[in-house]
Design a protein around this motif. Sequence first.
Motif, PDB file in Angstrom:
ATOM      1  N   ILE A 210       0.381  -2.675 -12.193  1.00 51.84           N
ATOM      2  CA  ILE A 210      -0.884  -3.247 -11.707  1.00 51.84           C
ATOM      3  C   ILE A 210      -1.062  -4.674 -12.210  1.00 51.84           C
ATOM      4  O   ILE A 210      -1.381  -5.591 -11.435  1.00 51.84           O
ATOM      5  N   THR A 211      -0.866  -4.889 -13.515  1.00 55.49           N
ATOM      6  CA  THR A 211      -1.060  -6.240 -14.062  1.00 55.49           C
ATOM      7  C   THR A 211      -0.038  -7.225 -13.491  1.00 55.49           C
ATOM      8  O   THR A 211      -0.386  -8.376 -13.193  1.00 55.49           O
ATOM      9  N   ASP A 212       1.213  -6.781 -13.316  1.00 58.15           N
ATOM     10  CA  ASP A 212       2.219  -7.668 -12.722  1.00 58.15           C
ATOM     11  C   ASP A 212       1.859  -8.005 -11.278  1.00 58.15           C
ATOM     12  O   ASP A 212       2.032  -9.153 -10.836  1.00 58.15           O
ATOM     13  N   SER A 213       1.363  -7.024 -10.543  1.00 52.71           N
ATOM     14  CA  SER A 213       0.994  -7.263  -9.154  1.00 52.71           C
ATOM     15  C   SER A 213      -0.152  -8.270  -9.053  1.00 52.71           C
ATOM     16  O   SER A 213      -0.123  -9.188  -8.226  1.00 52.71           O
ATOM     17  N   VAL A 214      -1.162  -8.102  -9.903  1.00 52.97           N
ATOM     18  CA  VAL A 214      -2.288  -9.041  -9.902  1.00 52.97           C
ATOM     19  C   VAL A 214      -1.814 -10.444 -10.276  1.00 52.97           C
ATOM     20  O   VAL A 214      -2.199 -11.442  -9.653  1.00 52.97           O
ATOM     21  N   GLY A 215      -0.966 -10.541 -11.299  1.00 52.05           N
ATOM     22  CA  GLY A 215      -0.468 -11.856 -11.715  1.00 52.05           C
ATOM     23  C   GLY A 215       0.317 -12.541 -10.634  1.00 52.05           C
ATOM     24  O   GLY A 215       0.116 -13.740 -10.361  1.00 52.05           O
ATOM     25  N   HIS A 216       1.221 -11.821  -9.964  1.00 51.68           N
ATOM     26  CA  HIS A 216       2.012 -12.430  -8.899  1.00 51.68           C
ATOM     27  C   HIS A 216       1.139 -12.791  -7.696  1.00 51.68           C
ATOM     28  O   HIS A 216       1.409 -13.777  -7.010  1.00 51.68           O
ATOM     29  N   TYR A 217       0.102 -11.997  -7.465  1.00 53.98           N
ATOM     30  CA  TYR A 217      -0.807 -12.336  -6.363  1.00 53.98           C
ATOM     31  C   TYR A 217      -1.531 -13.656  -6.640  1.00 53.98           C
ATOM     32  O   TYR A 217      -1.629 -14.509  -5.756  1.00 53.98           O
ATOM     33  N   ARG A 309       6.649 -10.192  -4.456  1.00 53.99           N
ATOM     34  CA  ARG A 309       6.605  -9.427  -5.700  1.00 53.99           C
ATOM     35  C   ARG A 309       5.254  -8.778  -5.942  1.00 53.99           C
ATOM     36  O   ARG A 309       5.084  -8.041  -6.901  1.00 53.99           O
ATOM     37  N   ALA A 310       4.291  -9.082  -5.101  1.00 53.31           N
ATOM     38  CA  ALA A 310       2.994  -8.415  -5.189  1.00 53.31           C
ATOM     39  C   ALA A 310       3.011  -7.172  -4.299  1.00 53.31           C
ATOM     40  O   ALA A 310       3.841  -7.040  -3.402  1.00 53.31           O
ATOM     41  N   VAL A 311       2.089  -6.250  -4.564  1.00 56.80           N
ATOM     42  CA  VAL A 311       2.044  -5.023  -3.791  1.00 56.80           C
ATOM     43  C   VAL A 311       1.560  -5.318  -2.380  1.00 56.80           C
ATOM     44  O   VAL A 311       0.547  -6.000  -2.187  1.00 56.80           O
ATOM     45  N   ALA A 312       2.299  -4.814  -1.390  1.00 54.70           N
ATOM     46  CA  ALA A 312       1.900  -5.019  -0.002  1.00 54.70           C
ATOM     47  C   ALA A 312       0.660  -4.179   0.301  1.00 54.70           C
ATOM     48  O   ALA A 312       0.601  -2.988  -0.015  1.00 54.70           O
ATOM     49  N   VAL A 313      -0.319  -4.802   0.944  1.00 57.93           N
ATOM     50  CA  VAL A 313      -1.569  -4.130   1.286  1.00 57.93           C
ATOM     51  C   VAL A 313      -1.706  -4.132   2.799  1.00 57.93           C
ATOM     52  O   VAL A 313      -1.560  -5.189   3.422  1.00 57.93           O
ATOM     53  N   PRO A 314      -1.962  -2.986   3.433  1.00 59.70           N
ATOM     54  CA  PRO A 314      -2.132  -2.963   4.889  1.00 59.70           C
ATOM     55  C   PRO A 314      -3.244  -3.893   5.352  1.00 59.70           C
ATOM     56  O   PRO A 314      -4.212  -4.144   4.621  1.00 59.70           O
TER      57      PRO A 314
END
Length: 359
Positions: A210-217, A309-314
């Motif tokens: 979660i933290t990595d996804s937020v940071g990359h976003y 590298r961020a989580v893909a969101v529909p």
Amino acid sequence: MKIHSPFRTALVATLGVGLGIMLLTSVQMLSTVLLYIGTALFLSLGLDPLVSFLARRGMPRWAAVVTTIVAVLGAFSAIVLIVLPVVIEQISQLVAKVTDLIIHGDQTVQSLRKWMTETFPNLRVDDVFAYVQDWLAKEDWARNVAEWSGSIGQGVLVVGGAVLTGLFGAFIVLVLTIYLTASTPSLKRAVYQLVPASRRQRFIDIADQITDSVGHYVMGQVTLGVINGILSSIYLSIIGAPFTAVLAVIAFFFSLIPLVGTLTGSAIIVLACLLPGVGSPGTAIAAAIYYLIYMQIEAYFLAPRIMSRAVAVPGAVVVIAALSGGALLGLLGALIAIPVAASILIIYRQVIIPRMNDQ
């Protein structure tokens, strides 16, 4: 259920309701502080990938934090020192131009009438202007102008107070961001200790995702804003658009807003290119064509690679999250809504679904 003491039951219920009201009131009173903390946490998570990158290269954590903070503040200061004088000058020119348009309204109307006659030869321009004049005559403009003039002083005080509040809030957020960025590992360890040992490793894995996804976003969104600002500055200078520096800054900041930011900023820039005396329909059309092409490139080429590298969101979740976040927390809510939705998706996919499948 047998009630032994109605008085005691009523007292406990009253105390419970009072405690709930007190908690809600406390949260409401601390809403600004909580907003500062949330903003600082969001920014610190955005800086964490850069700090981790430097730490993996052998730099101590404290040195990586200091280097990152100094680099970010230095880049921001350099941009401000380079762009701010130009922006102030062009804003002054814009204000002077608008003032001139108001003072010399008759000349502006005649120029507009001439342009409409030449551009739309089949349009009955005289009828259009007659309709507008009749509509203006029906409105009590003198009274409205008097009311507006009376509220100018109050408006200046409100704007001044808002600026001071914003500067104070920015300073608080900066201090909190530095502290949270420096203490991210210790804060994570403190939170991890609250989880039972049997589930701790799984919790750590999901929390790191979660933290990595937020940071990359955050880093990706800033990168998209920088690209849009630089390309806008170059292209608008080529086509001779007015107030190039101001419009490039608008392109950068609006690109930070997910979903509709680039579209909104592009529309403002195109409308600015239509200002009488400084812009032209040809310049506005050229800018509109460029931004239509750029938005396609950003949506299908730049964003997928930068945000890989961020989580893909529909797409539907993006729209719902952005609207909900904007309604709850305004612009900040719209900014953090998508990483929050991505975090919820991670929990949904890796915790809820596997648990449901095991039952």
